[in-house]
Design a protein around this motif. Structure first.
Motif, PDB file in Angstrom:
ATOM      1  N   GLU A  23       0.831  -1.208   0.000  1.00  0.00           N
ATOM      2  CA  GLU A  23       0.000   0.000   0.000  1.00  0.00           C
ATOM      3  C   GLU A  23       0.865   1.258   0.000  1.00  0.00           C
ATOM      4  OE1 GLU A  23      -3.186   0.090  -0.502  1.00  0.00           O
ATOM      5  OE2 GLU A  23      -3.300  -2.114  -0.528  1.00  0.00           O
ATOM      6  N   ASP A  24       2.006   1.215   0.663  1.00  0.00           N
ATOM      7  CA  ASP A  24       2.926   2.357   0.649  1.00  0.00           C
ATOM      8  C   ASP A  24       3.462   2.606  -0.757  1.00  0.00           C
ATOM      9  OD1 ASP A  24       2.719   2.766   3.408  1.00  0.00           O
ATOM     10  OD2 ASP A  24       4.341   1.362   3.834  1.00  0.00           O
ATOM     11  N   ILE A  25       3.814   1.525  -1.456  1.00  0.00           N
ATOM     12  CA  ILE A  25       4.338   1.667  -2.816  1.00  0.00           C
ATOM     13  C   ILE A  25       3.288   2.309  -3.717  1.00  0.00           C
ATOM     14  CG2 ILE A  25       5.181   0.422  -4.839  1.00  0.00           C
ATOM     15  CD1 ILE A  25       6.200  -1.760  -2.845  1.00  0.00           C
ATOM     16  N   LEU A  26       2.046   1.827  -3.624  1.00  0.00           N
ATOM     17  CA  LEU A  26       0.977   2.400  -4.444  1.00  0.00           C
ATOM     18  C   LEU A  26       0.795   3.883  -4.133  1.00  0.00           C
ATOM     19  CD1 LEU A  26      -1.762  -0.396  -4.381  1.00  0.00           C
ATOM     20  CD2 LEU A  26       0.173  -0.124  -5.932  1.00  0.00           C
ATOM     21  N   ALA A  27       0.885   4.227  -2.847  1.00  0.00           N
ATOM     22  CA  ALA A  27       0.726   5.634  -2.458  1.00  0.00           C
ATOM     23  C   ALA A  27       1.869   6.488  -2.982  1.00  0.00           C
ATOM     24  CB  ALA A  27       0.631   5.748  -0.938  1.00  0.00           C
ATOM     25  N   ALA A  28       3.094   5.943  -2.959  1.00  0.00           N
ATOM     26  CA  ALA A  28       4.245   6.686  -3.474  1.00  0.00           C
ATOM     27  C   ALA A  28       4.070   6.968  -4.964  1.00  0.00           C
ATOM     28  CB  ALA A  28       5.531   5.900  -3.228  1.00  0.00           C
ATOM     29  N   VAL A  29       3.689   5.943  -5.737  1.00  0.00           N
ATOM     30  CA  VAL A  29       3.484   6.124  -7.171  1.00  0.00           C
ATOM     31  C   VAL A  29       2.358   7.125  -7.432  1.00  0.00           C
ATOM     32  CG1 VAL A  29       2.812   4.983  -9.324  1.00  0.00           C
ATOM     33  CG2 VAL A  29       4.375   3.839  -7.729  1.00  0.00           C
ATOM     34  N   ALA A  30       1.287   7.008  -6.671  1.00  0.00           N
ATOM     35  CA  ALA A  30       0.157   7.928  -6.855  1.00  0.00           C
ATOM     36  C   ALA A  30       0.571   9.371  -6.588  1.00  0.00           C
ATOM     37  CB  ALA A  30      -0.994   7.527  -5.935  1.00  0.00           C
ATOM     38  N   SER A  31       1.452   9.583  -5.618  1.00  0.00           N
ATOM     39  CA  SER A  31       1.885  10.952  -5.304  1.00  0.00           C
ATOM     40  C   SER A  31       2.715  11.541  -6.447  1.00  0.00           C
ATOM     41  CB  SER A  31       2.662  10.980  -3.990  1.00  0.00           C
ATOM     42  OG  SER A  31       3.991  10.478  -4.126  1.00  0.00           O
ATOM     43  N   VAL A  32       3.453  10.693  -7.163  1.00  0.00           N
ATOM     44  CA  VAL A  32       4.198  11.171  -8.334  1.00  0.00           C
ATOM     45  C   VAL A  32       3.227  11.546  -9.448  1.00  0.00           C
ATOM     46  CG1 VAL A  32       5.880  10.548 -10.105  1.00  0.00           C
ATOM     47  CG2 VAL A  32       6.233   9.811  -7.737  1.00  0.00           C
ATOM     48  N   ARG A  33       2.192  10.781  -9.608  1.00  0.00           N
ATOM     49  CA  ARG A  33       1.232  11.037 -10.676  1.00  0.00           C
ATOM     50  C   ARG A  33       0.389  12.279 -10.407  1.00  0.00           C
ATOM     51  NH1 ARG A  33      -1.610   5.628 -12.683  1.00  0.00           N
ATOM     52  NH2 ARG A  33      -2.024   7.049 -14.400  1.00  0.00           N
ATOM     53  N   ARG A  34       0.354  12.742  -9.145  1.00  0.00           N
ATOM     54  CA  ARG A  34      -0.406  13.944  -8.810  1.00  0.00           C
ATOM     55  C   ARG A  34       0.431  15.220  -8.895  1.00  0.00           C
ATOM     56  NH1 ARG A  34      -2.480  10.517  -4.582  1.00  0.00           N
ATOM     57  NH2 ARG A  34      -0.986  11.445  -3.139  1.00  0.00           N
ATOM     58  N   GLN A  35       1.656  15.143  -9.351  1.00  0.00           N
ATOM     59  CA  GLN A  35       2.527  16.314  -9.371  1.00  0.00           C
ATOM     60  C   GLN A  35       1.986  17.418 -10.282  1.00  0.00           C
ATOM     61  OE1 GLN A  35       5.641  16.770  -7.519  1.00  0.00           O
ATOM     62  NE2 GLN A  35       4.417  15.207  -6.476  1.00  0.00           N
ATOM     63  N   GLU A 103       4.584  15.802  -1.781  1.00  0.00           N
ATOM     64  CA  GLU A 103       3.586  16.841  -1.955  1.00  0.00           C
ATOM     65  C   GLU A 103       3.533  17.250  -3.430  1.00  0.00           C
ATOM     66  OE1 GLU A 103       3.976  20.056   0.823  1.00  0.00           O
ATOM     67  OE2 GLU A 103       3.660  18.734   2.557  1.00  0.00           O
ATOM     68  N   ARG A 104       2.436  17.900  -3.817  1.00  0.00           N
ATOM     69  CA  ARG A 104       2.133  18.092  -5.235  1.00  0.00           C
ATOM     70  C   ARG A 104       3.170  18.917  -5.992  1.00  0.00           C
ATOM     71  NH1 ARG A 104      -2.630  17.367  -7.547  1.00  0.00           N
ATOM     72  NH2 ARG A 104      -2.609  19.399  -8.561  1.00  0.00           N
ATOM     73  N   ASP A 105       3.852  19.829  -5.322  1.00  0.00           N
ATOM     74  CA  ASP A 105       4.819  20.690  -6.004  1.00  0.00           C
ATOM     75  C   ASP A 105       6.255  20.208  -5.865  1.00  0.00           C
ATOM     76  OD1 ASP A 105       2.942  22.521  -6.982  1.00  0.00           O
ATOM     77  OD2 ASP A 105       2.906  23.630  -5.097  1.00  0.00           O
ATOM     78  N   TRP A 106       6.443  18.978  -5.448  1.00  0.00           N
ATOM     79  CA  TRP A 106       7.782  18.411  -5.215  1.00  0.00           C
ATOM     80  C   TRP A 106       8.681  18.566  -6.431  1.00  0.00           C
ATOM     81  CZ3 TRP A 106       9.303  13.044  -6.715  1.00  0.00           C
ATOM     82  CH2 TRP A 106      10.487  12.621  -6.104  1.00  0.00           C
ATOM     83  N   LEU A 107       8.243  18.075  -7.578  1.00  0.00           N
ATOM     84  CA  LEU A 107       9.066  18.156  -8.783  1.00  0.00           C
ATOM     85  C   LEU A 107       9.192  19.590  -9.292  1.00  0.00           C
ATOM     86  CD1 LEU A 107       8.050  15.003 -10.880  1.00  0.00           C
ATOM     87  CD2 LEU A 107      10.120  15.346  -9.508  1.00  0.00           C
ATOM     88  N   ARG A 108       8.178  20.395  -9.102  1.00  0.00           N
ATOM     89  CA  ARG A 108       8.245  21.781  -9.568  1.00  0.00           C
ATOM     90  C   ARG A 108       9.364  22.540  -8.865  1.00  0.00           C
ATOM     91  NH1 ARG A 108       6.061  26.818  -8.330  1.00  0.00           N
ATOM     92  NH2 ARG A 108       4.821  26.029  -6.588  1.00  0.00           N
ATOM     93  N   TYR A 109       9.498  22.347  -7.553  1.00  0.00           N
ATOM     94  CA  TYR A 109      10.566  23.032  -6.821  1.00  0.00           C
ATOM     95  C   TYR A 109      11.939  22.497  -7.222  1.00  0.00           C
ATOM     96  CZ  TYR A 109       7.083  25.351  -3.928  1.00  0.00           C
ATOM     97  OH  TYR A 109       6.039  26.135  -3.485  1.00  0.00           O
ATOM     98  N   ALA A 169      15.506  13.317  -3.299  1.00  0.00           N
ATOM     99  CA  ALA A 169      16.608  13.975  -3.996  1.00  0.00           C
ATOM    100  C   ALA A 169      16.449  13.839  -5.493  1.00  0.00           C
ATOM    101  CB  ALA A 169      17.948  13.376  -3.561  1.00  0.00           C
ATOM    102  N   SER A 170      17.172  14.685  -6.210  1.00  0.00           N
ATOM    103  CA  SER A 170      17.205  14.608  -7.663  1.00  0.00           C
ATOM    104  C   SER A 170      18.597  14.977  -8.144  1.00  0.00           C
ATOM    105  CB  SER A 170      16.170  15.555  -8.281  1.00  0.00           C
ATOM    106  OG  SER A 170      16.490  16.913  -7.981  1.00  0.00           O
ATOM    107  N   PHE A 171      18.952  14.482  -9.327  1.00  0.00           N
ATOM    108  CA  PHE A 171      20.246  14.754  -9.938  1.00  0.00           C
ATOM    109  C   PHE A 171      20.045  15.002 -11.431  1.00  0.00           C
ATOM    110  CE2 PHE A 171      21.176  12.216  -6.250  1.00  0.00           C
ATOM    111  CZ  PHE A 171      22.414  12.652  -5.779  1.00  0.00           C
ATOM    112  N   ARG A 172      20.927  15.816 -12.006  1.00  0.00           N
ATOM    113  CA  ARG A 172      21.003  15.831 -13.463  1.00  0.00           C
ATOM    114  C   ARG A 172      21.461  14.450 -13.921  1.00  0.00           C
ATOM    115  NH1 ARG A 172      20.692  20.861 -15.912  1.00  0.00           N
ATOM    116  NH2 ARG A 172      21.095  22.618 -14.506  1.00  0.00           N
ATOM    117  N   ARG A 173      20.890  13.986 -15.004  1.00  0.00           N
ATOM    118  CA  ARG A 173      21.322  12.689 -15.532  1.00  0.00           C
ATOM    119  C   ARG A 173      22.811  12.701 -15.866  1.00  0.00           C
ATOM    120  NH1 ARG A 173      22.954   8.677 -17.077  1.00  0.00           N
ATOM    121  NH2 ARG A 173      21.915   6.864 -17.981  1.00  0.00           N
TER     122      ARG A 173
END
Length: 340
Positions: A23-35, A103-109, A169-173
């Motif tokens: 259930e945690d995995i599904l929630a994590a994926v869902a949070s990415v899809r809500r970005q 949170e919804r603006d995670w990737l935006r920031y 976290a995020s990195f340039r490829r």
């Protein structure tokens, strides 16, 4: 929306190892899809668990933006992340723990920071979601890293740091092209070996490969990390603190004690004494848990120091295995037995 902030350039990697977190995995994926800035893809990497791999592939078979992969390297988080990196198609690669929601603006920031071409990595702020509903009275905020969260002592705002924290976290490829992937032999292997510091070692290696690289933490990029009841106990706190000492010794052995432990020395000499003083002051003023928090800080430091001594001996004997680059991805189920 500015084209430079197009979130579709992000590949999000989520590593999973047990069906107990389904259930945690599904929630994590869902949070990415809500970005608010949609990701190009979500890469789910199953760590040597064929049953989990099959179940994830069945669940997301009709969702092409979610790609399910088998860990193509050795068991553990570092190799799983390397598998995700190797399969990623985005200009940026973000990492989210399998028991966290963004949170919804995670990737935006994250995306905003990369307008500066010198920025090679951006981390965020991780808040604990306690299974009991609130922080245990004895648990010091200075040790929230024990449960994979942002701890007291990190500077607020958008600041330059030595290393980001891997679960948010995020990195340039291109960063991985310059310095390789995560080192194996340092980080986690399911719940059996609660080590860490793989992102510390990677970030130090990155700034050595690219001396002008800038690494940031933006505390507006927030995720919520679940803390199960077992990790709210003092026994886990002590074990994880000891394991951190082991990991720090491996990092210091591989990159040198100067860069490997400089941040930790400031933390130990400034942040932790202030935390002890705060706990004792709270105890004198009759506030709940003050004396226990002060005692937990002392116990955590002692356990970490012991781990560092033991880890130093082990590092001299066995060394650390490094990846020379992202591990090639595999679509075949991993043959090894499932993690517990």
């Amino acid at each position: 929306m500015s084209p430079s902030h197009d979130g579709r350039r992000f590949s999000v990697v989520i590593c999973a190892y047990t069906e107990e977190r389904w259930e945690d995995i599904l929630a994590a994926v869902a949070s990415v899809r809500r970005q608010t800035l949609p990701a190009l893809e979500t890469l789910l990497v199953a760590d040597h668990n064929p049953a989990l791999l099959r179940r994830l592939r069945d669940r997301y078979a009709s969702e092409p933006e979610v790609r399910v992969l088998a860990n193509a390297g050795s068991r553990g988080l570092s190799a799983g992340r390397n598998t995700g990196i190797g399969a990623s198609r985005g200009e940026f690669v973000a990492f989210l723990d399998d028991d966290a929601v963004a949170e919804r603006d995670w990737l935006r920031y994250f995306a905003e920071a990369y307008d500066d071409p010198r920025v090679m990595a951006v981390g965020g702020h991780t808040l604990p979601a306690w299974a009991s509903g609130r922080r245990p009275a004895w648990f010091p905020e200075e040790f929230d890293w024990v449960v994979g969260c942002t701890y007291r002592g990190l500077p607020p705002g958008k600041v330059q740091v030595r290393n980001v924290l891997g679960g948010n976290a995020s990195f340039r490829r291109s960063a991985f092209d310059a310095c390789g992937g995560f080192a194996t032999g340092i980080g986690r292997d399911g719940d059996r070996r609660p080590l860490g510091c793989e992102e510390t070692e990677l970030c130090i290696r990155l700034t050595r490969a690219l001396p002008g690289a800038v690494l940031l933490i933006d505390d507006r990029a927030v995720i919520h990390h679940r803390v199960p009841a077992a990790r709210e106990r003092f026994g886990y706190f002590r074990t994880r603190s000891y394991a951190e000492g082991l990991s720090k010794a491996l990092v210091a052995r591989s990159v040198g004690a100067g860069p490997g432990l400089a941040t930790e020395r400031r933390y130990t000499t400034r942040v932790l004494p202030a935390g002890v003083a705060r706990g004792l002051r709270d105890a004198l003023q009759g506030r709940r848990g003050g004396a226990r928090r002060a005692g937990a800080i002392v116990a955590g430091v002692t356990a970490a120091a012991a781990g560092c001594v033991v880890g130093g001996v082990r590092a001299r004997v066995g060394g650390v295995t490094f990846s020379s680059g992202p591990v090639a991805t595999s679509t075949a189920p991993a043959p090894s037995k499932a993690a517990p």
